[in-house]
Each structure stands twice: as C-alpha cells, then as structure tokens.
Scaffold this active site. Structure first.
Site: not given
Ligand code: SPV
Ligand code: MG
Length: 286
Positions: A40, A43-44, A54, A81
């Site tokens: 994955w 984005g974070f 983020d 993401d």
């Molecule tokens: C990310 O990993 O950026 C996500 C999941 O979107 S969360 O941080 O839980 O929103």
């Molecule tokens: Mg995210």
C-alpha cells in the site's frame, strides 16, 4: 505474463489478501520479502517520510514519485492511496492515468474533500456529497487503460460520524459508479462498525478495511467478518521511527557507534536488499 493488476485480482478471488503500507523502495522491498500479498503506497507514510502532515501538502507529482519507487522495487502488486483524488474529476482522471503508467495495480480514492486531512487527525469533518465522489470514481474508471486495473472507493462516513446508513448509501452509490472494491474506514477501538457494515452490505464488491484503531482484530476475524482485503497502513513507518529514536538516543549518549552493533543490520544486508552486485567488469572493481 500476468500484470500486477491481474495478479491482484487473482489473489482476491482466492481469499482475503493482506497489504502493508510502505513509503519508499526499500520499505516496499521489505514488505514483499516478508511475504505479504501487496504493498500500500500510504499517503500517511509518504507524507510523513517527506516531513509533512498527511493533509494534501505534497503535490500529486511528489506522491507519484514515491509510488513509482515503491512499484518499481517489488514484484508484488501496489495499490496507491490517492487521497481525495487531487481536486476535480479532471484531476482524478489525470491522476489515474499517471498512477497506472508507473505500474500501480490499483488506486484508492476517499470521499474527503480536497485538500484532505488524515482520518485520525482530530476535529469535525465534512465529506463531499456521495454524487461528487461517485463522479470521481467514474472519472477514474473512465481513465484507466487496462480492464484489470482496480479503483477502490473509500468512504469516510464512519470517520465523519455519519453512521451505518450513510456508509451503506455511499457504498452503493460508488458501486453504481463503477468501483471495483469498497474500503470502509473506521477509527473505533472495536471492529463493530466495520462488521455492521459488512453485515448490512448487499452489494457485490469485495470489502476492504484498515485495522489501525481496532488492532486486536486479526486477519482471520476480519475475513470471517466479510473483508477480502486488509491493509496494515502505517506499521512500517511506526516501526522504523521507534527503532531510529532508540538508536539515536544511544548514539547521542555514548558518542560511539559501537553500542548499536546488536540492533542494526550490516551494510551487506542493505546491499542485498537493493540488489547491489559489484561491477566486476570494471578494472577498478566498480
Ligand atoms: C494511509 O495510510 O494514508 C491511509 C490509512 O489512508 S489512514 O492513515 O488510516 O487513514
Ligand atoms: Mg491515506
């Protein structure tokens, strides 16, 4: 050869798949080596790795560059993401083409407005209308080249406190718009919300969850509860930061690198991970 998008669809047909978040090439390689089904492009993680929140601070191009490093470093599928789609429906379409071109097996777009804020940031939040997000999904689906590429529609209905009925309404709306899977996010400490969603959902798409706050629930329980994709979104970055803090404290205290020996990998391990092979054909030995 089967594309990564085909690989991902194949795996999804066979059972519940597990993806782990990464933010660069080497963290993606570690996820792949550990045996997970996919990576994955979080984005974070990517924002944090750039030293910013983020919150749509990075441009699409900056996030895309990180996603490209991730996708090109691993043999497993990557889902990117893509936050709230970087603006209008035209942005969502442009973004989809760009992510497919760098080798993403799929993307995920959430029904937050642009600019977005991470789901775990405090404060009230307002989502875009289901129709507006459905239009982004339709634009993304219209822009993809390969029929195997996946567009995951994510609803933040529970995060925004809108409840089960609204979450389901949005899921049906995004399904109608052509989404290939529904990610339902929750910041509850228990999986009750996401399980009630899976129970109430009468559509036909695979369901996706991100067990960050309800971390006592394991993959088997999530699969039994109706989830076909589980994303451990931010554990690689949090693991790395914990280890770095600890060792920097030791280094500062001891003013010597020797005490770190037992808790770091040798340089050869990094070389092995990135595939360094001495360039023997060079006279200098490379
Ligand atoms: C990310 O990993 O950026 C996500 C999941 O979107 S969360 O941080 O839980 O929103
Ligand atoms: Mg995210």
């Amino acid at each position: 050869m089967r594309s990564k998008a085909q690989q991902l669809r194949g795996k999804l047909k066979r059972g519940t798949v597990v993806l782990v978040g990464a933010h660069d090439g080497i963290t993606a390689k570690l996820v792949a080596k550990a045996g997970f089904d996919g990576v994955w492009a979080s984005g974070f993680e990517i924002s944090s790795a750039h030293g910013v929140p983020d919150a749509s601070i990075l441009s699409m191009e900056e996030s895309l560059a990180s996603a490209k490093a991730i996708a090109s470093s691993v043999p497993i599928p990557m889902i990117a993401d893509c936050d709230s789609g970087y603006g209008t429906v035209e942005n969502a379409a442009k973004m989809t083409k760009a992510y497919e071109a760098i080798g993403a097996a799929g993307i995920c777009i959430e029904d937050n407005p642009f600019p977005k804020r991470n789901s775990f940031y405090p404060g009230k939040r307002k989502l875009v209308s289901p129709e507006e997000h459905a239009a982004r999904i339709a634009a993304a689906k219209g822009a993809q080249k390969s029929k195997h590429f996946m567009v995951i529609a994510r609803t933040e209905a529970f995060i925004a406190g809108l409840g089960l009925k609204e979450a389901l309404k949005r899921a049906y709306c995004y399904e109608e718009a052509g989404a290939d899977a529904i990610l339902v996010h929750s910041k509850a400490k228990t999986p009750d919300e996401i399980f009630s969603f899976a129970k109430g959902y009468g559509g036909s798409l695979p369901l996706v969850c991100v067990p960050t706050s309800y971390n006592r629930t394991n993959v088997k329980q999530l699969a039994d509860g109706g989830y076909r994709m589980v994303i451990y979104a931010n554990y690689v970055l949090r693991t790395a930061v914990a280890a770095i803090i600890k060792n920097l404290e030791i280094l500062k205290q001891e003013n010597s690198a020797y005490p770190l020996e037992g808790s770091i990998v040798p340089m050869g391990k990094i070389n092995e991970l990135v595939g360094y092979a001495p360039l023997k054909h060079l006279k200098s030995g490379g």
